[in-house]
Design an enzyme around this catalytic site. Sequence first.
Site, PDB file in Angstrom:
ATOM      1  N   CYS A   1       0.827  -1.203   0.000  1.00  0.00           N
ATOM      2  CA  CYS A   1       0.000   0.000   0.000  1.00  0.00           C
ATOM      3  C   CYS A   1       0.866   1.261   0.000  1.00  0.00           C
ATOM      4  O   CYS A   1       0.396   2.333  -0.348  1.00  0.00           O
ATOM      5  CB  CYS A   1      -0.978  -0.010   1.159  1.00  0.00           C
ATOM      6  SG  CYS A   1      -0.218  -0.350   2.733  1.00  0.00           S
ATOM      7  N   ASN A   2       2.126   1.117   0.377  1.00  0.00           N
ATOM      8  CA  ASN A   2       2.980   2.304   0.401  1.00  0.00           C
ATOM      9  C   ASN A   2       3.921   2.442  -0.784  1.00  0.00           C
ATOM     10  O   ASN A   2       4.536   3.482  -0.969  1.00  0.00           O
ATOM     11  CB  ASN A   2       3.819   2.326   1.680  1.00  0.00           C
ATOM     12  CG  ASN A   2       3.014   2.820   2.852  1.00  0.00           C
ATOM     13  OD1 ASN A   2       2.064   3.579   2.657  1.00  0.00           O
ATOM     14  ND2 ASN A   2       3.360   2.397   4.036  1.00  0.00           N
TER      15      ASN A   2
ATOM     16  N   GLY B   1     -15.080   0.872  29.157  1.00  0.00           N
ATOM     17  CA  GLY B   1     -15.507   1.701  28.035  1.00  0.00           C
ATOM     18  C   GLY B   1     -15.002   1.073  26.748  1.00  0.00           C
ATOM     19  O   GLY B   1     -13.994   0.374  26.733  1.00  0.00           O
TER      20      GLY B   1
ATOM     21  N   GLN C   1       6.946  -5.241   8.910  1.00  0.00           N
ATOM     22  CA  GLN C   1       6.166  -5.938   7.866  1.00  0.00           C
ATOM     23  C   GLN C   1       6.853  -5.934   6.513  1.00  0.00           C
ATOM     24  O   GLN C   1       6.739  -6.878   5.755  1.00  0.00           O
ATOM     25  CB  GLN C   1       4.778  -5.304   7.692  1.00  0.00           C
ATOM     26  CG  GLN C   1       3.782  -5.699   8.759  1.00  0.00           C
ATOM     27  CD  GLN C   1       3.806  -4.708   9.905  1.00  0.00           C
ATOM     28  OE1 GLN C   1       4.729  -3.885   9.980  1.00  0.00           O
ATOM     29  NE2 GLN C   1       2.855  -4.786  10.796  1.00  0.00           N
TER      30      GLN C   1
ATOM     31  N   LYS D   1     -11.952   2.452  20.138  1.00  0.00           N
ATOM     32  CA  LYS D   1     -11.101   1.753  19.172  1.00  0.00           C
ATOM     33  C   LYS D   1      -9.707   1.526  19.751  1.00  0.00           C
ATOM     34  O   LYS D   1      -9.149   0.443  19.687  1.00  0.00           O
ATOM     35  CB  LYS D   1     -10.983   2.588  17.888  1.00  0.00           C
ATOM     36  CG  LYS D   1     -12.021   2.218  16.847  1.00  0.00           C
ATOM     37  CD  LYS D   1     -11.478   1.366  15.749  1.00  0.00           C
ATOM     38  CE  LYS D   1     -11.934  -0.041  15.572  1.00  0.00           C
ATOM     39  NZ  LYS D   1     -13.029  -0.694  16.102  1.00  0.00           N
TER      40      LYS D   1
ATOM     41  N   HIS E   1      18.944   0.895  -2.896  1.00  0.00           N
ATOM     42  CA  HIS E   1      17.517   1.084  -2.664  1.00  0.00           C
ATOM     43  C   HIS E   1      16.861  -0.211  -2.164  1.00  0.00           C
ATOM     44  O   HIS E   1      16.106  -0.190  -1.191  1.00  0.00           O
ATOM     45  CB  HIS E   1      16.838   1.585  -3.946  1.00  0.00           C
ATOM     46  CG  HIS E   1      15.394   1.949  -3.736  1.00  0.00           C
ATOM     47  ND1 HIS E   1      15.009   3.096  -3.077  1.00  0.00           N
ATOM     48  CD2 HIS E   1      14.247   1.302  -4.061  1.00  0.00           C
ATOM     49  CE1 HIS E   1      13.690   3.140  -3.020  1.00  0.00           C
ATOM     50  NE2 HIS E   1      13.201   2.066  -3.615  1.00  0.00           N
TER      51      HIS E   1
END
Lengths: 268, 418
Positions: free
Chosen positions: B50-51, B185, B112, B188, B95
């Site tokens: 995703c990056n 409570g 990851q 998230k 790189h």
Amino acid sequence: MHVVLLRLALGLYFIGFMHSVLTTLNKKQTFFRPALAAMFAGFVFHVASIVLRAMDVRYLPLTQQYEAFSFFGALTTLGFLIAYAKYRIAPLSVFAFPLIFIMTFVANLFYDPNPSIPPVLRSNWIYIHTPLVFLGYAALFIAFAAAIMYLIQDRELKSKHLTRFHHRLPSLEVCDDLAYKSLAIGFPLITLGIISGALWAQSVWGVWAGDAKVLFSFLTWFVYLLLIHYRLIAGWRGKKAAYLSIVGFIGVLVTFLGANYFGGLHTF
Amino acid sequence: MQLALVGLSHKTAPVEIRERLAFNGDALRGALTSLVGREEISEAIILSTCNRVEVVAESQDDRLIREFLCEFHRIPQDSVSKHLYSFRNAEVVRHVFRVAASLDSMMIGEPQILGQVKDAYRIATDAGAVGMHLSALMNRAFAVAKKVRSETGISQSAVSVSYAAVELARKIFGDLSGKGVMIIGASKMGELAAKHLKRAGVSSVLVTNRTFERAVELAQVFEGAAVPFEHFTDHMDRADIVISSTGAPHFIITKTLAEQIIHRRKNNPMFFIDIAVPRDIDPMVNEIDNAFLYDIDDLQQVIDANLKERMKEALRAEEIVDKEVEAFCSKMQSREVVPTIVQLRDTIEKLRRDEIERNRRHLKDLSPEQQAAVDQITKSLVNKILHTPIEQLKHLTHDPQGPDIAGLIRKLFNVKPQ
């Protein structure tokens, strides 16, 4: 020969000592593995030195100040190695290595090539009394070091400013557990040590003779008794227990180092 | 070996562009096959997360890869070209090493990326798109990533609120197995922290909430028990860790309450995490012995300190990468240049011997001394001619231009491996 071995051990312990100094200055483990290896090698030489000395004098080599310090140094190394094997707490070395080095260094200072064993010490009681007391002291030293680590960790966690040292220290639970277990080992040992000392005194003089050292050891013993009591009954743990453990160990130091200068039966 | 890399990442392109160039599972295989189907590209790996989207290939030309990316996704080149970066040879090596070692990640040191790079390598290998060059490069990259991880602290300390909570809990309790957590409570962040604690070994979870149904729901997620909000304090002594995140306008855990609970727990330590704003737990709780209270700002402070530490460690990691890039490149270069030297010498020597052989008839009238002299003269002529090129090649073994020049020499002298 035993002096050469002792000096070899001292040289190796010096590496451990430097490790402690640099680790404290850098706030970061510095050459821990080599230092650990050096301490272990030092311990082997140290034990060899004590065994040789014992064979020399045909007696438990604990009658001289030199021998006492050397013996205590070796036992502390043993205590550290056992605690490290069980808990893998590298930072314990920061406290243990300097003490071991200093004890062994002092032993070297006091070395007297022509020992004469005071007649009062010519007794089988020396095989019981002294090892018990010294083993107890070594265990209580580990408890003391664990207490200091606990207090540092506790302060870091409370203040919320975590330094690099914090990452190296074991968790509070482990420090407390180590302190408790060392106390549980050390206390019975000094208790038996004191009892055997009393019996010895009785066999020599027929009475319970007291001197400064006896007095201090009773005081120290009482502090540890309080600590055990509070831990078991009042559920003390952590900080309060750590403070009392430090007080107790100061008592041990005064008893061990100081009492000779007050005169009395233990001045040899 | 000729390496080329074209890609874009969170540093050069916004998500709208990144998602348009991303490859999903099936497209990835198709893309790999079509890439290595081209004559100019012999090996290729595509990393698509995703990056970042990156194509690394064994190829002379990075423009081909740019074209391919745009053609494949049917995007006009000019609309993305300013977001794309391309590297060649040693820069590709650097790189790839940095990406695998998580030095180019949005969160430096996040673990990851290495798994994602390994997956990309595996998919490309399965698709038959990887040969000896890229496999040498990638395997070295994995080794470098491992080295960076073990020799520096870039992945060591927590940099998110929930991980910081776990890390602090470990500093208090050591081993978390057998410990209990209470969630007060439902938020998230509280849920996330509980999830991480659970994964770290916490064995029992209690949940309480003003709406009991919500508590039951959440308790199911964590295989824990729900507790009615009205008497949650009765159960609190079973919790070693308390995470509070209610919308209450005042403190729901006061110092007196916390003192009572700690007393009931026989002074066993407690870790209070207050992630509510306004706060749920009286800050004075932190002053109780064996109680440790962290609010959201405290956790943030821990994270900031860890981040600073990570940045310092990242510098050390860059040094490791620098050394590794140099070592890898010079190994690769000498692997190309050294055979060229040997083969060049062999080729020319063969020419000489063939020529002598062909003229044997004309030489047979000469005396043995004269024949030996001819042999000697041709030999030294060959040596003189080859002397400078070979000296130059030897110097080039550690030069990034080495492989290029070696390739040119092969072409000029028609040198082929024997």
